[in-house]
Every structure is written in structure tokens, then in C-alpha cells.
Design a protein around this motif. Structure first.
Motif, mmCIF file in Angstrom:
data_model
loop_
_atom_site.group_PDB
_atom_site.id
_atom_site.type_symbol
_atom_site.label_atom_id
_atom_site.label_comp_id
_atom_site.label_asym_id
_atom_site.label_seq_id
_atom_site.Cartn_x
_atom_site.Cartn_y
_atom_site.Cartn_z
ATOM 1 N N ILE A 2 9.265 -27.860 -18.677
ATOM 2 C CA ILE A 2 9.674 -26.462 -18.877
ATOM 3 C C ILE A 2 11.197 -26.376 -18.830
ATOM 4 O O ILE A 2 11.826 -26.788 -17.851
ATOM 5 C CB ILE A 2 9.054 -25.550 -17.801
ATOM 6 N N GLN A 3 11.775 -25.840 -19.903
ATOM 7 C CA GLN A 3 13.229 -25.711 -20.002
ATOM 8 C C GLN A 3 13.658 -24.280 -19.677
ATOM 9 O O GLN A 3 12.863 -23.341 -19.759
ATOM 10 C CB GLN A 3 13.689 -26.058 -21.425
ATOM 11 N N ALA A 4 14.934 -24.124 -19.326
ATOM 12 C CA ALA A 4 15.501 -22.778 -19.160
ATOM 13 C C ALA A 4 15.442 -22.038 -20.490
ATOM 14 O O ALA A 4 15.556 -22.634 -21.562
ATOM 15 C CB ALA A 4 16.941 -22.869 -18.679
ATOM 16 N N LEU A 5 15.235 -20.744 -20.439
ATOM 17 C CA LEU A 5 15.148 -19.933 -21.654
ATOM 18 C C LEU A 5 16.483 -19.920 -22.395
ATOM 19 O O LEU A 5 17.562 -19.978 -21.785
ATOM 20 C CB LEU A 5 14.759 -18.502 -21.302
ATOM 21 N N ARG A 6 16.406 -19.836 -23.718
ATOM 22 C CA ARG A 6 17.615 -19.719 -24.539
ATOM 23 C C ARG A 6 18.418 -18.504 -24.084
ATOM 24 O O ARG A 6 17.875 -17.413 -23.869
ATOM 25 C CB ARG A 6 17.219 -19.570 -26.001
ATOM 26 N N GLY A 7 19.707 -18.715 -23.917
ATOM 27 C CA GLY A 7 20.578 -17.627 -23.475
ATOM 28 C C GLY A 7 20.702 -17.522 -21.970
ATOM 29 O O GLY A 7 21.357 -16.617 -21.464
#
Length: 426
Positions: A2-7
Motif C-alpha cells: 500500500i502506497q501513500a495517496l497521490r498528492g
């Protein structure tokens, strides 16, 4: 994974020092001017921003994070700080205390924009609001405080752009003159500006499209449509800035992006940031409190974008360091237990201590001590633990001495002075 959300982005320990520096500098300078910190909620009723910011603005029309909660209410993550502070001012009847309220805040804001350097969808601001004064001195006080904060952080290539957007009547007259001027050029404007021509024509002046900018350069100036009262207010602001030796330039295209602004609008720009150059923006908003249901209250404020400011500080200062004063190594069952006690006593005395918890051989611990950036190393083996002694090694010179632990604790002020001198010499 799980990656950090764009922005959004993680602010890692190596960078946090900048954020703490900005907040501490703002807290100190604003505290001297008797501004008090306020912490409104991160989300509010959507109607607050629709009414306060203006439904025709890009912020409300395109950029807000709005959702329905389980109570079937529309809520919005705050896209800016002023509306929430004003709502708190009204809800808590701060106006009942009389006089001027000086408030400041810091925290995250949220806008759905295209992410780029210094601009994220979750971004952070330090801001202030001065409520209850219509005096031009109030405008200049807040500008001076923003300048003080930025200069205290070491920024030099700064430029204050300023304009007056007048009162509601001035703006209506100017709006008509501006639309009349722009109508013949409608097909040459960029698409966003064509849409704004009927909804929010003043924002066309803020367009980044080169062709639209060229057309806007010859547009009527809002300062030519100011009432005598508005002109007097603006002239006084400019004179007070001159009195404080704060240099400025009048930017006739500066209108700011939110509907609530009246009279003074300003931006502080850094020449070191390229296209996204604004580090502080603000102005006067005399009608917002009454628009949101409070008493008629004149006000002025600003916000500093922290992400952009951090980018500038990184260029100016490189990465901040948070090296320990002392690195404590220990080896052996008794020594490892005693080392924790000694570390806590030294920390309570005001020294920064990194305690090696690895339990590895002394050689490996010494290598970590060297890499830590500590000024000195404390060495505790079982023999020292039983004798209540400790070895103190100055890492730059290699000089080493054996002290009783009580003597070490008794000389903490002397240690602080010597460590500070060594750190200054690095």
C-alpha cells in the motif's frame, strides 16, 4: 504494498527539523505580538466554505474534498484556514470579549490539485487572522509579521506584491468595466478564463496562460475604480509600509483567488522558487464574519505555505542535523541495565543522549557512535557499572577520562558548554 495517496507525502525525520523550525519561529514572533494560537477542526460543514470562499471560485467548484457522513451531512476537509477560524470566532462568541482578536493557526489543508514541487493535495499552512480592526495599521502589522518570520528563517530574495480590490461597490463597478474590456477578446482567452468571464471575471487577471496574460496587461486597473474611502485606505497602507522600510510593488493583476477579499490583497514572493513563487498570501476580508452569521467585523490575515518554505530552507541550509550530544555504549548484563538509568538522568539534566541498544561488541558500537555525529561517547562495561564509574571519550580528539557517575551528573552544565563550543566549530 500500500502506497501513500497521490498528492500526499510522508514527512520523514530528516526533514521534520525544518517544519519544527518554521513553527517555532512563527510561535515566537507572533507570541511577541500577542497572537494566540487557535486549533479549529480539520473538517467542517461544506456550506461554510461555499458561503465563505464563494461558489464561483475554483477552490469550491473544483478542488474541495467533500463527502457525506453517516448522518447524511455534507462535510469538507478544510481547503484553507480563514473560514474555519472565522466560524470559531462566531461560534464561540469571541467578539463578545471586545476589542481586537489576534489569532494564529497551523496545520494541514486539502485541495484536489495537480501535485507538483511545493504543492500537494494535503498541504500545510501557518496563518494568522486579526479580527476587529478596520485600521490600515492592521493590514501593515500582519504584513510586517509575515516579513519578520520569513526573514528570521533566513530568506532574502523576497518581494511584496500588493493591490487594492476595494469594497463591494468598487468591485462591482470594476467587474463591469473588466467584462466590457474582455468581451471582444473572449475567443482568444484560455478555456478557464472564458468560463470565468461570467462567473468570476477578476480571476482572469490571475491566469497563467501567456496569451491571456498579454490581454490582461492592458485591462482597466481596479485602482482606477476605487472610491475615495478605499483609495485613502490603500494610500495609508502604502505609506505605512514605506515608514517601516518594507519595499513593495503594486501588482494591478493581483486579486487573490477567494471571494471574501476586500481592500488590501498581497503576496510575498520568493525569487528562488521559480514558477510557484508565492510563499505567503493574504489580505483584508471585512464582510466575511457577517456573511457567515456573525456581527459586522473587519478583519485581515494571511497564510504561509509550509511545503514551499521547506523547499527554500533546504536550498539555503542543506539538510538539518539532529545529532546527539553524547552516545552511550554498554556491554554486559549489569552495564546494559545501568546504562538506561544513566541515560535518563542525563536526559533529564538537559543533554541529548543516544543509547545504543544493540548489545553488540564494543567495536561495532564505537563505529555507530562515530557515525551518530555525537561530540562524545560514554562507555559503560560491567566493571564500570559495579564501580559506579563511566568512561568519557571526546570523539574528535580521542581524549578519554574515567569519572564517577555522580561527578558526571554534577558537571552537566560544564558539559553542555563544552559540547556547544565543539558543535559551533564543526
Amino acid at each position: 504494498m500500500i502506497q501513500a495517496l497521490r498528492g500526499t507525502r510522508d514527512i520523514l525525520p530528516e526533514e521534520v527539523g525544518y517544519w519544527q523550525l518554521i513553527e517555532a519561529t512563527a510561535r515566537e514572533i507572533l507570541g511577541r505580538a500577542i497572537y494566540q494560537e487557535i486549533r479549529p477542526p480539520i473538517f467542517e460543514q461544506t456550506a461554510l466554505f461555499e458561503r465563505g470562499i464563494g461558489e464561483a471560485t475554483d477552490v469550491v467548484g473544483k478542488e474541495m474534498y467533500t463527502f457525506k457522513d453517516r448522518g447524511d451531512r455534507f462535510l469538507t476537509l478544510r481547503p484553507e484556514g480563514t473560514a474555519g477560524v472565522v466560524r470559531a470566532y462566531i461560534s464561540n462568541k469571541l467578539y463578545g470579549q471586545g476589542g481586537v482578536q489576534r489569532l494564529w493557526y497551523t496545520g494541514p489543508m486539502f485541495r484536489y490539485e495537480r501535485p507538483q514541487a511545493g504543492r500537494q493535495r494535503q498541504f500545510h499552512q501557518v496563518g494568522l487572522e486579526l479580527l476587529g480592526s478596520k485600521a490600515p495599521r492592521a493590514d501593515v502589522e500582519v504584513i510586517a509579521l509575515a516579513t519578520d518570520i520569513l526573514q528570521a528563517l533566513g530568506l532574502k530574495n523576497l518581494q511584496l506584491d500588493i493591490n487594492s480590490v476595494g469594497n463591494g461597490s468598487d468591485r462591482q463597478q470594476y467587474r463591469e468595466a473588466l467584462v466590457n474590456y474582455l468581451e471582444p477578446y473572449k475567443e482568444e482567452l484560455d478555456q478557464d478564463s472564458q468560463d470565468r468571464l461570467t462567473r468570476n471575471p477578476l480571476r482572469i487577471l490571475d491566469s497563467k496562460d501567456p496569451k491571456t496574460q498579454e490581454i490582461a496587461r492592458n485591462a482597466p486597473k481596479i485602482t482606477e475604480h476605487l472610491s475615495d474611502e478605499s483609495k485613502k485606505h490603500f494610500d495609508t497602507v502604502l505609506q505605512l509600509l514605506t515608514d517601516l522600510d518594507i519595499k513593495y510593488q503594486i501588482n494591478h493583476c493581483l486579486v487573490r483567488g477567494l471571494d471574501y477579499y476586500t481592500h488590501t490583497a498581497f503576496e510575498i514572493i520568493s525569487a528562488d522558487l521559480g514558477a510557484q513563487a508565492t510563499v505567503c498570501g493574504g489580505g483584508r476580508y471585512d464582510g466575511l464574519v457577517s456573511e457567515l452569521g456573525g456581527p459586522e467585523t473587519q478583519a485581515v490575515g494571511w497564510a504561509i505555505g509550509m511545503e514551499r518554505l521547506v523547499l527554500l530552507l533546504q536550498e539555503l541550509q542543506g539538510n538539518p542535523v539532529n545529532n546527539p550530544d553524547l552516545y552511550l555504549v554498554s556491554r554486559g548484563e549489569i552495564a546494559e541495565a545501568k546504562s538506561l538509568i544513566l541515560a535518563q538522568k542525563l536526559r533529564n539534566a538537559g543533554l541529548s543522549i543516544e543509547l545504543d541498544l544493540s548489545g553488540s561488541a564494543f567495536g561495532k558500537q564505537f563505529k555507530r557512535a562515530d557515525r551518530s555525529g555525537a561530540v562524545a561517547c560514554l562507555i559503560l562495561g560491567d566493571a564500570e557499572a559495579e564501580n559506579m564509574t563511566v568512561n568519557l571519550k571526546w570523539l574528535a580528539s580521542g581524549e578519554q577520562q574515567t569519572l564517577s557517575q555522580s561527578n558526571l551528573l554534577g558537571m552537566t552544565e560544564e558539559l553542555k558548554t563544552k559540547i556547544a563550543e565543539i558543535k559551533r566549530s564543526f
